[in-house]
Motif scaffolding. Sequence first.
Motif, PDB file in Angstrom:
ATOM      1  N   SER A 149       4.172   5.191  -5.799  1.00 38.01           N
ATOM      2  CA  SER A 149       3.909   5.086  -6.973  1.00 38.01           C
ATOM      3  C   SER A 149       3.116   5.961  -7.596  1.00 38.01           C
ATOM      4  N   GLN A 167       2.626   1.830  -3.354  1.00 36.74           N
ATOM      5  CA  GLN A 167       1.626   2.534  -4.076  1.00 36.74           C
ATOM      6  C   GLN A 167       1.163   3.991  -4.163  1.00 36.74           C
ATOM      7  N   ARG A 168       0.752   3.763  -3.541  1.00 37.96           N
ATOM      8  CA  ARG A 168       0.891   5.362  -2.950  1.00 37.96           C
ATOM      9  C   ARG A 168       1.850   6.500  -3.343  1.00 37.96           C
ATOM     10  N   SER A 182       2.678   6.834 -11.812  1.00 36.55           N
ATOM     11  CA  SER A 182       1.545   5.793 -12.445  1.00 36.55           C
ATOM     12  C   SER A 182       0.660   5.369 -12.199  1.00 36.55           C
ATOM     13  N   GLN A 198       0.526  -0.996  -0.273  1.00 33.97           N
ATOM     14  CA  GLN A 198       0.219   0.204   0.144  1.00 33.97           C
ATOM     15  C   GLN A 198       0.982   0.744  -0.056  1.00 33.97           C
ATOM     16  N   GLN A 217      -0.457  -2.200 -11.051  1.00 37.95           N
ATOM     17  CA  GLN A 217      -1.464  -4.059 -10.696  1.00 37.95           C
ATOM     18  C   GLN A 217      -2.118  -4.099 -12.681  1.00 37.95           C
ATOM     19  N   THR A 231      -1.607   2.272 -12.638  1.00 32.26           N
ATOM     20  CA  THR A 231      -1.961   1.096 -11.933  1.00 32.26           C
ATOM     21  C   THR A 231      -1.207   1.108 -11.277  1.00 32.26           C
ATOM     22  N   GLY A 232      -0.262   1.175 -10.604  1.00 30.49           N
ATOM     23  CA  GLY A 232       0.640   0.918  -9.374  1.00 30.49           C
ATOM     24  C   GLY A 232       1.276   0.020  -9.625  1.00 30.49           C
TER      25      GLY A 232
END
Length: 285
Positions: A265, A262-263, A270, A259, A275, A272-273
């Motif tokens: 990213s 992803q933040r 980004s 998580q 995914q 999609t991070g």
Amino acid sequence: MTARPRSARSSSERPSAGRNSSASLRKALLLLSVVARHGVHGPWLTLGELSDQAGVNKSTVLRLVAPLIEENLLERDAETGRFRLGFGCLQLGQAYLREIDLRTVARPELRQLTRTTQFTCHLVVRSGTNVVYVDKVENESTVRMASRIGASVPAYCTAVGKALLAHSPEDVVAAVLAEPLTPVTPRTITDPDDLRRELRTIRRRGYSIDDRENEPEVRCVAAPIFGVDERVVGALSVSALASRMTPSKVREIGPLAVQAAQRVSGRMGSITGGQGSPEPNGPAR
């Protein structure tokens, strides 16, 4: 009858006007967000689709998109009337990306992850077949990790390195496997086929694990960070003595690392991070 002073009337009307402007701005931003979800290369949206997906009636959509089109944030096809993002969004994005730096963007997430886990967190980038530590946030109340900013270590035996390799192009992975996978500890993965299987597992799970593979008494969990082109640009990790980073802790902290990554990213551009992206290493071997 005495006329009400103009200043009093303006004052009473100002809050209502402010609320209306704020609501219109939110709706306009929502319209941009809906179109952005389909991407520049995705299907152009009809007026009806944009209205339905944003939950805004068609007449309001037409009113709100006019200034967005004028500023090139949206584009409307003259023949079909369909909408997509305009080049003004690219200009804004490029202006933002020119100012960002991975270390600066990731630092708040490293600090928060350290506070949450009470363990040491790292940020790394790839350099050839190695990884280089570019930042470190240490929990002062625990045993300090031997890692240091600027240090370079092999990618194949670290959680951060494996997180990077799992999402790197085949030529990068092949370069790592072309070199001897020298055991650093008795638990280091030294068989190329085993390492490839581990990378596939990492892609499915979302995070990587260094189970005492680089340091005999240390476990580490890491997650990849992606940039604006959806390519992996770094990785962040959480490290601790194996006695404290138990297998159950690994399962708890892994999703937290994902998580946080992803933040970061998202702030790096980004969407999609990582995914939903196709496997970068080609077909399974």
